[in-house]
Design a protein around this motif. Structure first.
Motif, PDB file in Angstrom:
ATOM      1  N   GLU A   2      -1.929  -2.405 -16.842  1.00 37.05           N
ATOM      2  CA  GLU A   2      -1.568  -1.552 -15.707  1.00 37.05           C
ATOM      3  C   GLU A   2      -0.367  -0.672 -16.060  1.00 37.05           C
ATOM      4  O   GLU A   2       0.571  -1.117 -16.720  1.00 37.05           O
ATOM      5  CB  GLU A   2      -1.232  -2.450 -14.518  1.00 37.05           C
ATOM      6  CG  GLU A   2      -1.166  -1.731 -13.214  1.00 37.05           C
ATOM      7  CD  GLU A   2      -1.008  -2.700 -12.050  1.00 37.05           C
ATOM      8  OE1 GLU A   2      -1.164  -2.241 -10.920  1.00 37.05           O
ATOM      9  OE2 GLU A   2      -0.722  -3.875 -12.267  1.00 37.05           O
ATOM     10  N   TYR A   6       2.805   1.771 -11.593  1.00 38.66           N
ATOM     11  CA  TYR A   6       2.023   1.044 -10.594  1.00 38.66           C
ATOM     12  C   TYR A   6       2.563  -0.364 -10.383  1.00 38.66           C
ATOM     13  O   TYR A   6       2.580  -0.870  -9.253  1.00 38.66           O
ATOM     14  CB  TYR A   6       0.548   0.992 -10.991  1.00 38.66           C
ATOM     15  CG  TYR A   6      -0.120   2.346 -10.952  1.00 38.66           C
ATOM     16  CD1 TYR A   6      -0.018   3.163  -9.829  1.00 38.66           C
ATOM     17  CD2 TYR A   6      -0.847   2.817 -12.032  1.00 38.66           C
ATOM     18  CE1 TYR A   6      -0.622   4.409  -9.790  1.00 38.66           C
ATOM     19  CE2 TYR A   6      -1.452   4.062 -12.005  1.00 38.66           C
ATOM     20  CZ  TYR A   6      -1.340   4.846 -10.885  1.00 38.66           C
ATOM     21  OH  TYR A   6      -1.938   6.084 -10.850  1.00 38.66           O
ATOM     22  N   ARG A  10       4.085  -1.787  -6.912  1.00 37.05           N
ATOM     23  CA  ARG A  10       3.600  -3.034  -6.323  1.00 37.05           C
ATOM     24  C   ARG A  10       4.758  -3.971  -6.002  1.00 37.05           C
ATOM     25  O   ARG A  10       4.806  -4.600  -4.941  1.00 37.05           O
ATOM     26  CB  ARG A  10       2.597  -3.715  -7.256  1.00 37.05           C
ATOM     27  CG  ARG A  10       1.978  -4.959  -6.636  1.00 37.05           C
ATOM     28  CD  ARG A  10       0.892  -5.585  -7.485  1.00 37.05           C
ATOM     29  NE  ARG A  10       1.437  -6.106  -8.717  1.00 37.05           N
ATOM     30  CZ  ARG A  10       1.081  -5.715  -9.928  1.00 37.05           C
ATOM     31  NH1 ARG A  10       0.187  -4.753 -10.084  1.00 37.05           N
ATOM     32  NH2 ARG A  10       1.615  -6.264 -11.000  1.00 37.05           N
TER      33      ARG A  10
END
Length: 81
Positions: A2, A6, A10
């Motif tokens: 990822e 991101y 999160r």
């Protein structure tokens, strides 16, 4: 794998939404396999809780807790002008 932005987003979202923290003032950065937390809080317990929530939101990353604990005191004497 990822993208770092991101993962950081999160973690930011988890810090804001988790009832243990409800924190909006912590900056999160991901570099390689490390998650960096920056900001200021009022006590060591809050600092530790934020690191716990961040670690849960980004398993597998090493959390580098660089959050400073501010010295918060009651106001002193009234200033006379």
């Amino acid at each position: 794998m990822e993208a770092p932005q991101y993962v950081a987003a999160r973690v930011q979202s988890a810090l804001a939404e988790d009832e243990r923290t409800n924190e909006l003032g912590i900056r999160v950065a991901v570099r390689g396999d490390q998650l960096f937390l920056h900001g200021q809080v009022s006590c060591d317990e809050r600092r530790a809780l934020i690191a716990d929530v961040a670690g849960e939101a980004a398993p597998g990353l090493t959390v580098r807790n660089e959050i400073a604990v501010m010295d918060v005191r009651e106001p002193g004497e009234r200033e006379k002008l």
